[in-house]
Scaffold this active site. Sequence first.
Site, PDB file in Angstrom:
ATOM      1  N   TRP A 204      42.388  65.325  -9.496  1.00 19.62           N
ATOM      2  CA  TRP A 204      43.816  65.000  -9.347  1.00 19.62           C
ATOM      3  C   TRP A 204      44.529  66.051  -8.512  1.00 19.62           C
ATOM      4  O   TRP A 204      45.386  65.729  -7.691  1.00 19.62           O
ATOM      5  CB  TRP A 204      44.462  64.881 -10.729  1.00 19.62           C
ATOM      6  N   HIS A 205      44.181  67.311  -8.698  1.00 21.31           N
ATOM      7  CA  HIS A 205      44.794  68.374  -7.901  1.00 21.31           C
ATOM      8  C   HIS A 205      44.326  68.344  -6.454  1.00 21.31           C
ATOM      9  O   HIS A 205      45.057  68.747  -5.556  1.00 21.31           O
ATOM     10  CB  HIS A 205      44.446  69.747  -8.495  1.00 21.31           C
ATOM     11  N   GLY A 206      43.072  67.910  -6.236  1.00 21.15           N
ATOM     12  CA  GLY A 206      42.419  68.119  -4.961  1.00 21.15           C
ATOM     13  C   GLY A 206      42.831  67.159  -3.878  1.00 21.15           C
ATOM     14  O   GLY A 206      43.707  66.318  -4.038  1.00 21.15           O
TER      15      GLY A 206
ATOM     16  N   PHE B 142      50.010  68.781  -3.887  1.00 21.68           N
ATOM     17  CA  PHE B 142      49.265  67.983  -4.849  1.00 21.68           C
ATOM     18  C   PHE B 142      49.946  66.640  -5.099  1.00 21.68           C
ATOM     19  O   PHE B 142      49.444  65.829  -5.819  1.00 21.68           O
ATOM     20  CB  PHE B 142      49.091  68.739  -6.174  1.00 21.68           C
TER      21      PHE B 142
END
Length: 471
Positions: free
Chosen positions: A321-323, A471
Amino acid sequence: MVFASLEFLTLFLPTFLLIYALVPNRCRNMVLLLGSWFFYGWLSPLFLLLHVALTIVAWVGGLMIERSREDSLGRVRLLVVLIVFNTVVLCWYKYANIVVATINDLMMHYGSMPMEWQKVALPAGLSFIVLQAISYLVDVHRKTVAAERSVINYATYLSMFGHSIAGPIIRYDWVQKELVQRWFNWQNFSLGARRFMVGMCMKVLVADTLSPLVDVAFHLDHPSFVDAWIGCLAYSLQLFFDFAGYSAMAIGLGLMLGFHFPENFNRPYLANSIQDFWRRWHLSLSSWLRDYLYIGLGGNRHGVWNTYRNLFLTMAIAGLWHGGDSWNYLLWGSAHGIALCVDRAWARSSLPSIPPVLAHVLTLFFVCTAWTLFRAPDFHTAVTMYAGQFGMNGFALGDALAVTLRPVHGLAALLGVVCIVLPIWQVRCEKKFADNALFNWVAALWPVAGFLLSFALIASREAVPFLYFQF
């Protein structure tokens, strides 16, 4: 436009607040919605269209789920389709570039020509918007909330400029009542303004001051032990004060308008275990992962090994999700998943408890070293930084970092450490000096002084985007 910019502070916010104060209560959701769309569209009008489309799909989807209550299988299928739709949109914008880049690297390795590709830009705040839309749809399916009949109210919830770009991740039931009735008064406004100013100080005085130092450290070819750890620790402070600062500003803006958003951080660097860290860091994401992903995977209901599997998968997905521009985020999430499994296994074993001080040191060491993987633009840079952190490139301070270091960096780091530790004595001091006029004046005026200094710094340099915008 970002909160810590002259455009926002001198043009958008005063104009918006004036209009918001002058219109009657029944019109304030519309004013907030239009203001939020203008704020978002300032970043990219094209991405605003995507944002509006996602809003309409989720709103209509919630109504359709509620109307199909008699058909439980149909409701589940509809929910799955809506979740998949939102997830596919998010994955496209986040991972199309890196998937193509990975395929091209493999093709070139085996002597083939890489495919042509026009990079896809990631819309600001898309990750947060998608998670809020999914939580709303799941809550309607679970009958935790009723589907919102007003598209204006729902769009206002999803689009509020205070939190839509970088969180906190606000659930619909947290603001459902205040979307209908809230109090725009002097008490809320003054408390919210103070919180906004505190967040501005965190962002500008600490995070932005440390930013150049971090950039230099993470671009060294052969960082020494001192170089690598200065970069790692400076980034640990920068990330916390940048994101916690944004969250404080978002909470403050919400309160100024009559909304009460929950806290998003609770002194995470004072945690004494990885589990404790995730009870304190990015609380809105941690609770979202627990309630909508970990429990959905089965939680701890189906045996020990399934519990460990669910912990690992939850954190690996959190990393994804962050990437978007690097597989490092997946590795970072996986590392935290493994750490949570080890923490849980240790706590439930017959092994002796780790002394509190040592537990805190070990937790902080793991968190900071994992931030190296989080910050590095690629795996090679992460390996280079780790080589420096473990003394493989010598120990002395390098010339590049020595030239960059200034006393202001030390002051910013010291201010950050003090702000992390100070809350331990805050309540005690407030009780002890409750009747001290000087203490009360200082407590009341320091955010104003810090805000004015932050404003002067913003006026003298370019606005620095919030780290979580990526993000």
